[in-house]
Design an enzyme around this catalytic site. Structure first.
Site, short mmCIF file in Angstrom:
data_model
loop_
_atom_site.label_atom_id
_atom_site.label_comp_id
_atom_site.label_asym_id
_atom_site.label_seq_id
_atom_site.Cartn_x
_atom_site.Cartn_y
_atom_site.Cartn_z
N LYS A 1 4.76 10.43 -7.43
CA LYS A 1 3.65 11.16 -6.82
C LYS A 1 4.22 12.51 -6.41
CE LYS A 1 0.96 11.37 -2.52
NZ LYS A 1 0.39 10.61 -1.40
N GLY B 1 -3.73 11.60 7.04
CA GLY B 1 -3.70 10.97 8.35
C GLY B 1 -4.88 11.29 9.24
N ALA C 1 -5.65 10.62 0.57
CA ALA C 1 -5.53 11.37 1.83
C ALA C 1 -6.84 11.52 2.55
CB ALA C 1 -4.89 12.75 1.65
N GLY C 2 -6.80 11.09 3.80
CA GLY C 2 -7.94 11.29 4.67
C GLY C 2 -8.97 10.19 4.68
N ASN D 1 -3.29 5.07 3.14
CA ASN D 1 -2.08 4.72 3.87
C ASN D 1 -2.38 4.65 5.36
OD1 ASN D 1 1.40 5.91 4.01
ND2 ASN D 1 0.40 4.24 5.03
N THR D 2 -2.56 5.83 6.01
CA THR D 2 -2.71 5.89 7.46
C THR D 2 -3.76 4.95 8.01
OG1 THR D 2 -1.98 8.19 7.53
CG2 THR D 2 -3.26 7.39 9.40
#
Lengths: 63, 257
Positions: free
Chosen positions: B98, B159, B185-186, B207-208
């Protein structure tokens, strides 16, 4: 010798010995010597010098 | 449903939720989260070994059948990303990478230009390149030409749990690019992951949201359902939005004159 950005006084030895001395599991780290990756097969035979710059890296959690 | 697997590079994924290993309160949550979510690919980062810390390695917590997706986080230029990618591949866990090139620290906005450069170099070296970018169809075309295996447009800052703030741009990329689109992301809520899949994204990376939830295992399962629901809705082809109402019950046979 600079290891992971810090100057250390280590005796001349092979990469393999240094990793073991530092208590590392060799199967999970990757080694870069003076900007070039050193293959695992060559750790036993690559001798480190005083002027060397070594990076010892491994995977950590990340996104 | 016939085979709806997602092919990226040489691998075929049956599950379109990719996950990350960052920010977990304990790495021991990773395996149960993977079981609950069915996710088959996880990101990891590459860092200098901390000699003072214990010997525990993140790989000890990730089941062997999971595809590893190392990221080039920390790279501020294409050159740094290429260096990290080569080091990551040397670990012997596969060719997936990535590309993450970030030097703006408030929004962690990726540098699209440097990402294209790194993609071109690494694709030629046989990496399976998944570049993380701000969605833009011009960049998407350059990534396609450069040999990327997919494109990973951000929904909102890493995040932030703010969802698909870049929705229209992602739609444009899905419409115009031949590459599988993995929204990364996000994404904060399963509904946002479903939204991305309904738009036609190939997959999402979370992820987050999962790692920082009170119950990451439960949320991992929720995200898995949402990704499946969104994908099915996309394949089922929902009728487009209408301005005016159209009655759902017959307009004849009323019980009155």
């Amino acid at each position: 010798m600079v290891i992971n950005g810090k100057t250390e006084n280590v005796k001349t030895q092979t990469i393999k010995n240094l990793l073991l001395e530092k208590g590392l599991n060799p199967s999970v780290v990757v080694v870069e010597l003076n900007g070039s990756i050193v293959k695992r097969a060559d750790w036993d035979t690559t001798l480190l010098q005083e002027t060397d710059k070594l990076e010892i890296v491994s995977f950590v959690g990340g996104g | 449903m016939q085979n709806d697997n997602l092919k990226i590079g040489p691998k075929e994924f049956t599950n379109r939720l990719f996950t990350g290993t960052g920010k977990f309160a304990s790495p021991e949550l990773i395996e149960p989260m993977l079981t609950a979510s069915g996710s088959e690919m996880m990101t990891v980062a590459l860092r200098r070994v901390d000699f003072a810390a214990g010997q525990e390695n993140i790989l000890n917590y990730i089941p062997k059948h999971i595809t590893l997706l190392p990221n080039t986080s920390g790279a501020r230029t294409a050159e740094e990303a290429v260096r990290i990618a080569r080091l990551a591949r040397e670990a012997g866990c596969g060719d997936f990478i990535k590309i993450e090139v970030i030097h703006e620290m408030k929004y962690l906005m990726p540098d699209n230009e440097e990402t294209v450069k790194a993609t071109a170099i690494l694709a030629k070296e046989g990496f399976v390149v998944l570049p993380y970018v701000l969605p833009d169809i011009v960049t998407a075309k350059k990534l396609e030409d450069a040999g990327a295996a997919a494109i990973m447009p951000l929904g909102s800052p890493i995040g932030s749990n703010r969802g698909l703030k870049t929705r229209e741009l992602i739609e444009q990329v899905i419409e115009n690019s031949k590459l599988p689109v993995v929204v990364d992301a996000g994404i904060g809520y399963p509904s946002q992951a479903a939204e991305a899949m309904e738009m036609g994204a190939a997959a999402v990376l979370v992820n987050t949201a999962i790692a920082t939830a009170d119950d990451p295992v439960l949320l991992g399962r929720a995200f898995s359902y949402a990704v499946q629901a969104g994908r099915m809705a996309f394949l089922a082809r929902v009728r487009e939005e209408q301005k005016y109402a159209s009655a759902s019950s017959p307009l004849t046979g009323f019980l009155r004159d």
